[in-house]
Every structure is written in C-alpha cells, then in structure tokens.
Design an enzyme around this catalytic site. Structure first.
Site, PDB file in Angstrom:
ATOM      1  N   GLY A  11       0.839  -1.211   0.000  1.00  0.00           N
ATOM      2  CA  GLY A  11       0.000   0.000   0.000  1.00  0.00           C
ATOM      3  C   GLY A  11       0.868   1.252   0.000  1.00  0.00           C
ATOM      4  O   GLY A  11       0.588   2.228  -0.703  1.00  0.00           O
ATOM      5  N   ASP A  73       8.152   5.566   8.313  1.00  0.00           N
ATOM      6  CA  ASP A  73       7.318   5.045   9.386  1.00  0.00           C
ATOM      7  C   ASP A  73       6.132   5.979   9.550  1.00  0.00           C
ATOM      8  O   ASP A  73       6.283   7.204   9.505  1.00  0.00           O
ATOM      9  CB  ASP A  73       8.095   4.941  10.709  1.00  0.00           C
ATOM     10  CG  ASP A  73       7.392   4.006  11.678  1.00  0.00           C
ATOM     11  OD1 ASP A  73       7.301   2.799  11.374  1.00  0.00           O
ATOM     12  OD2 ASP A  73       6.917   4.467  12.728  1.00  0.00           O
TER      13      ASP A  73
HETATM   14  P1  IMP Z   1       4.467   0.940   9.728  1.00  0.00           P
HETATM   15  O1  IMP Z   1       4.866   2.338   9.349  1.00  0.00           O
HETATM   16  O2  IMP Z   1       4.849  -0.069   8.716  1.00  0.00           O
HETATM   17  O3  IMP Z   1       4.859   0.625  11.127  1.00  0.00           O
HETATM   18  O4  IMP Z   1       2.886   0.839   9.721  1.00  0.00           O
HETATM   19  C1  IMP Z   1       2.098   1.936   9.717  1.00  0.00           C
HETATM   20  C2  IMP Z   1       0.654   1.547   9.994  1.00  0.00           C
HETATM   21  O5  IMP Z   1      -0.036   2.778  10.198  1.00  0.00           O
HETATM   22  C3  IMP Z   1      -0.021   0.877   8.821  1.00  0.00           C
HETATM   23  O6  IMP Z   1      -0.030  -0.525   8.944  1.00  0.00           O
HETATM   24  C4  IMP Z   1      -1.424   1.442   8.897  1.00  0.00           C
HETATM   25  O7  IMP Z   1      -2.173   0.707   9.812  1.00  0.00           O
HETATM   26  C5  IMP Z   1      -1.215   2.829   9.460  1.00  0.00           C
HETATM   27  N1  IMP Z   1      -1.060   3.818   8.376  1.00  0.00           N
HETATM   28  C6  IMP Z   1       0.066   4.482   8.004  1.00  0.00           C
HETATM   29  N2  IMP Z   1      -0.181   5.281   6.950  1.00  0.00           N
HETATM   30  C7  IMP Z   1      -1.469   5.077   6.634  1.00  0.00           C
HETATM   31  C8  IMP Z   1      -2.282   5.601   5.599  1.00  0.00           C
HETATM   32  O8  IMP Z   1      -1.866   6.369   4.723  1.00  0.00           O
HETATM   33  N3  IMP Z   1      -3.562   5.191   5.606  1.00  0.00           N
HETATM   34  C9  IMP Z   1      -4.052   4.321   6.533  1.00  0.00           C
HETATM   35  N4  IMP Z   1      -3.333   3.776   7.491  1.00  0.00           N
HETATM   36  C10 IMP Z   1      -2.029   4.156   7.555  1.00  0.00           C
END
Ligand code: IMP
Length: 214
Positions: A11, A73
């Site tokens: 995503g 992040d």
């Molecule tokens: P990480 O940065 O991989 O630790 O994960 C970030 C988490 O924050 C994701 O799995 C989503 O659940 C949430 N997140 C970060 N950016 C978005 C976005 O643009 N839309 C929706 N959820 C987000």
C-alpha cells in the site's frame, strides 16, 4: 540515481512510486533487490517515535544493501486516546484479532471499539509520516501530517490501513475514497515524500556537471 525503499508494505509502495515518477530518481523495492525478510526486522520498529523507526529501517537496509535507502514510518494518532495507537498503529489490535480478521480490518475494528463512547465532536485524529534518507555520507529526516476525524463505520474501498475510517471534513470523504493521486496531494506520506524527493533533487543538481558546485 537508484533509491531503495525500506518497506514491505504494498500500500505504501503504491503511493510512493508516483511521487518519484518523471525524476532521475529510480525507486527499487526490497523485493526488486531480493532482500529476504529476516525476523530481526521486527525490532526496527521500537515504537518510541515515527522518526526513530524510519531512521532505524533506513539505516538497517542501507547496511544490508549498500544502497541509498529511504525508510518510512507512519501511523495514526487519536486525541481521545491520548495519542494511541501512534507508532504502534500496525500492531494495535491483539494478535488473535489480527489472525481472525486480517491486520487492517482487525485494527479498524479495534479502534472503533476503543472509540465507541467518544462523541462525534471529540474524534479528531491525524496521520503522521516520518521519512529518513540514509546515504553513504549521512542521513536526513522529513515529516508530514494530515488532520481528520474518525468515523463510526468504514467508508470507501481505496487506500489501506485506517483509511476507511479517516474522514477529511474539508473534502467530505475518507482517505479510502480518494485516488492515489488525490490522497498524495493531502496526505502525511505525500507531504513527507515530496520534501525528501526535493532534497534529493537538489543534491543531484549540485552534483551535475555545470551545477552550482561544479
Ligand atoms: P508501519 O509504518 O509499517 O509501522 O505501519 C504503519 C501503519 O499505520 C499501517 O499498517 C497502517 O495501519 C497505518 N497507516 C500508516 N499510513 C497510513 C495511511 O496512509 N492510511 C491508513 N493507514 C495508515
């Protein structure tokens, strides 16, 4: 210039790619590079802050590949929950819920449950994004945010993560109802990535024969 992206989240990659299109910066993913997942990667998200996690990811994969590396992040910060889930956004719902419903759906259900008794006027939240670029001779951090409101039920099919619950009052839609281009215009990730991109383009211009430093 080749820039590797230290994420395994499709995503995020989908949103990052168009921001670097039509530039001399060619993005490559960990999958393109054949960088196999290792259990130690879990430790990169110490959950202290978005910036620390972004830098830890970029530094770790820079060390593994020797390439210019971008770490990202991001997450959601909900005021009525004193900033929860923050850097823990990916692992917010308990593991058994994530197993039953899948990660994103479980996190959304869990967030809705935590906000069940919070009235409409008190459901403000924001997405944050930290981007770290690690090059051979140093690193730089960038950040972006977007403000919104958490709905009571999901709306829209696009995006990922918490997008179906994240409502933008000035647009009258959730971020899951926006195209990738529309989301990038306003989003935390779009803002942080454009700042990182523009900084890299300045470095490249400096290094070009005939550029300011030649
Ligand atoms: P990480 O940065 O991989 O630790 O994960 C970030 C988490 O924050 C994701 O799995 C989503 O659940 C949430 N997140 C970060 N950016 C978005 C976005 O643009 N839309 C929706 N959820 C987000």
């Amino acid at each position: 210039m080749k820039l590797a992206v230290a994420t395994r989240n499709p995503g995020k990659l989908r949103e990052i790619e168009p921001i670097f299109r039509h530039t001399p910066i060619r993005l490559v993913s960990l999958a393109d590079l054949g960088v196999e997942p290792k259990p130690e990667e879990e430790r990169l998200e110490g959950e202290v802050s978005f910036a620390r996690n972004a830098l830890a990811k970029a530094q770790y994969f820079h060390d593994r590949t020797g390439l210019p590396m971008m770490g990202e992040d991001s997450g959601i910060v909900v005021d009525a929950l004193n900033g929860e889930p923050g850097p823990r956004s990916k692992r917010y719902a308990p593991p058994e819920m994530q197993e039953e419903y899948g990660v994103d759906r479980a996190n959304n259900l869990f967030l809705l449950r935590r906000l069940r008794d919070i009235p409409d006027g008190e459901r403000s939240a924001r997405f944050y994004c930290a981007v770290a670029i690690v090059l051979d001779d140093g690193s730089r951090l960038f950040s972006g945010r977007v403000d919104g409101v958490i709905l009571r039920e999901p709306r829209g099919e696009g995006g990922f993560g918490y997008d179906p619950l994240f409502y933008l009052p000035e647009r009258g839609v959730t971020t899951a109802q926006l195209s990738v281009a529309e989301k990038n215009e306003v989003s935390h990730r779009g803002r942080a990535m454009r700042a990182a991109r523009d900084w890299l383009l300045e470095i490249l211009a400096d290094e070009t024969p005939g550029g300011p430093n030649q």
